[in-house]
Design a protein around this motif. Structure first.
Motif, PDB file in Angstrom:
ATOM      1  N   ASP A 163      -2.143 -17.038   6.524  1.00 51.88           N
ATOM      2  CA  ASP A 163      -2.250 -15.850   7.362  1.00 51.88           C
ATOM      3  C   ASP A 163      -3.624 -15.211   7.211  1.00 51.88           C
ATOM      4  O   ASP A 163      -4.359 -15.495   6.253  1.00 51.88           O
ATOM      5  CB  ASP A 163      -1.183 -14.820   6.950  1.00 51.88           C
ATOM      6  CG  ASP A 163       0.238 -15.328   7.193  1.00 51.88           C
ATOM      7  OD1 ASP A 163       0.403 -16.247   8.011  1.00 51.88           O
ATOM      8  OD2 ASP A 163       1.158 -14.811   6.546  1.00 51.88           O
ATOM      9  N   VAL A 164      -3.961 -14.325   8.149  1.00 56.58           N
ATOM     10  CA  VAL A 164      -5.211 -13.581   8.087  1.00 56.58           C
ATOM     11  C   VAL A 164      -4.876 -12.107   7.933  1.00 56.58           C
ATOM     12  O   VAL A 164      -4.149 -11.535   8.748  1.00 56.58           O
ATOM     13  CB  VAL A 164      -6.059 -13.779   9.363  1.00 56.58           C
ATOM     14  CG1 VAL A 164      -7.438 -13.138   9.187  1.00 56.58           C
ATOM     15  CG2 VAL A 164      -6.202 -15.249   9.685  1.00 56.58           C
ATOM     16  N   GLU A 165      -5.376 -11.478   6.857  1.00 55.21           N
ATOM     17  CA  GLU A 165      -5.125 -10.059   6.653  1.00 55.21           C
ATOM     18  C   GLU A 165      -5.754  -9.239   7.768  1.00 55.21           C
ATOM     19  O   GLU A 165      -6.856  -9.540   8.226  1.00 55.21           O
ATOM     20  CB  GLU A 165      -5.695  -9.595   5.307  1.00 55.21           C
ATOM     21  CG  GLU A 165      -4.887 -10.040   4.108  1.00 55.21           C
ATOM     22  CD  GLU A 165      -5.350  -9.336   2.852  1.00 55.21           C
ATOM     23  OE1 GLU A 165      -4.911  -8.192   2.613  1.00 55.21           O
ATOM     24  OE2 GLU A 165      -6.167  -9.916   2.120  1.00 55.21           O
ATOM     25  N   LEU A 203       0.834  -1.204   0.000  1.00 55.19           N
ATOM     26  CA  LEU A 203       0.000   0.000   0.000  1.00 55.19           C
ATOM     27  C   LEU A 203       0.865   1.249   0.000  1.00 55.19           C
ATOM     28  O   LEU A 203       1.778   1.381   0.825  1.00 55.19           O
ATOM     29  CB  LEU A 203      -0.915  -0.004   1.228  1.00 55.19           C
ATOM     30  CG  LEU A 203      -1.724   1.266   1.500  1.00 55.19           C
ATOM     31  CD1 LEU A 203      -2.770   1.482   0.410  1.00 55.19           C
ATOM     32  CD2 LEU A 203      -2.396   1.183   2.873  1.00 55.19           C
ATOM     33  N   VAL A 204       0.588   2.182  -0.936  1.00 53.78           N
ATOM     34  CA  VAL A 204       1.304   3.459  -0.991  1.00 53.78           C
ATOM     35  C   VAL A 204       0.661   4.421   0.001  1.00 53.78           C
ATOM     36  O   VAL A 204      -0.531   4.731  -0.093  1.00 53.78           O
ATOM     37  CB  VAL A 204       1.265   4.067  -2.403  1.00 53.78           C
ATOM     38  CG1 VAL A 204       1.965   5.429  -2.419  1.00 53.78           C
ATOM     39  CG2 VAL A 204       1.926   3.131  -3.412  1.00 53.78           C
ATOM     40  N   GLY A 226       4.415   0.207   2.111  1.00 51.12           N
ATOM     41  CA  GLY A 226       4.742  -0.900   3.001  1.00 51.12           C
ATOM     42  C   GLY A 226       3.717  -2.003   2.864  1.00 51.12           C
ATOM     43  O   GLY A 226       2.768  -1.891   2.090  1.00 51.12           O
ATOM     44  N   LEU A 227       3.910  -3.082   3.629  1.00 47.68           N
ATOM     45  CA  LEU A 227       2.985  -4.201   3.624  1.00 47.68           C
ATOM     46  C   LEU A 227       1.989  -4.047   4.759  1.00 47.68           C
ATOM     47  O   LEU A 227       2.365  -3.673   5.877  1.00 47.68           O
ATOM     48  CB  LEU A 227       3.738  -5.523   3.803  1.00 47.68           C
ATOM     49  CG  LEU A 227       4.686  -5.939   2.683  1.00 47.68           C
ATOM     50  CD1 LEU A 227       5.390  -7.234   3.072  1.00 47.68           C
ATOM     51  CD2 LEU A 227       3.937  -6.114   1.377  1.00 47.68           C
ATOM     52  N   THR A 228       0.713  -4.329   4.490  1.00 47.22           N
ATOM     53  CA  THR A 228      -0.270  -4.306   5.554  1.00 47.22           C
ATOM     54  C   THR A 228       0.023  -5.471   6.498  1.00 47.22           C
ATOM     55  O   THR A 228       0.360  -6.565   6.055  1.00 47.22           O
ATOM     56  CB  THR A 228      -1.696  -4.450   5.004  1.00 47.22           C
ATOM     57  OG1 THR A 228      -1.795  -5.648   4.225  1.00 47.22           O
ATOM     58  CG2 THR A 228      -2.066  -3.259   4.133  1.00 47.22           C
TER      59      THR A 228
END
Length: 230
Positions: free
Chosen positions: A213-215, A168-169, A180-182
């Motif tokens: 994994d769970v977002e 995500l920007v 970065g990564l959420t």
């Protein structure tokens, strides 16, 4: 007798799994219009001159290399893309567009973006820094636009399973892109949490396995299976 319990792990609120998403940022180059003289024989900025001009624009953090697809025709609106490598794990791929041609001088602007290959390298580095171990592989479905809120999806394979993460920007300023990564609820953490909840309810699981994994976003789900002896 064993019973198999299939549960959905649901994220009701944003969860941070003990680490902050790593943010990558490019040092902002000089914002003055970049200029280069077109070839005396052809109405264009040749590839080598364009690469040198872009390299010199990064005054505080010179890139390791700049490779453009081709030269730039000296006509307003013409564009090309260039791969700018800042380090082994990070680079950008700006689109260079002619903004004006005046008395033999060509001025152009650059719009930031990250290519698919560059994003995969950056995501692999983020995961390595977070877990202190490199993932088996990272495959992103696309590159990442230089726009605030832009997203790209990447599949990360590690320890025999694959999970999807979102790049995500968060901010764009000039050529500076912060992304970065959420964060996610990791597979192992979800399994441990479900096993603990079952124990609290009076049932002990012989094994708990979640699909991945769970977002960490509202409404995110993941399928988990628990095997319980009766």
């Amino acid at each position: 007798m064993r019973a198999r319990i299939v549960a959905l792990v649901v994220i009701a609120v944003l969860v941070v799994t003990g680490f902050a998403a790593l943010i990558y940022s490019l040092t902002r180059p000089d914002q003055e219009p970049i200029q280069a003289k077109p070839s005396a024989q052809l109405p264009m900025v040749d590839k080598a001159s364009l690469e040198r001009a872009i390299h010199d624009a990064f005054t505080s953090q010179p890139p390791q290399s700049v490779i453009c697809e081709r030269g730039l025709i000296a006509r307003v609106g013409q564009s090309t893309r260039c791969d700018v490598t800042m380090s082994a794990a990070y680079g950008i791929q700006p689109t260079v567009t002619v903004s004006s041609v005046d008395n033999g001088k060509v001025s152009y602007s650059m719009t930031p973006a990250v290519s698919k290959t560059q994003l995969e390298a950056a995501v692999a580095d983020m995961v390595t820094r977070t877990r202190n171990a490199a993932p088996q592989s990272v495959t992103c479905l696309s590159g990442l636009e230089g726009k605030q809120g832009a997203v790209a999806f990447c599949d990360i394979t590690d320890s025999g399973y694959t999970s999807r993460r979102t790049a995500l920007v968060s901010e764009v300023s000039g050529l500076a892109m912060n992304y970065g990564l959420t964060p996610v609820l990791e597979k192992s953490v979800a399994e441990t949490s479900l096993a603990a909840q079952l124990r609290q309810s009076g049932r002990s699981a012989d094994a708990v396995n979640c699909a991945g994994d769970v977002e960490s976003k509202v409404g995110a789900t993941q399928r988990c299976t628990a095997v319980i002896s009766r």
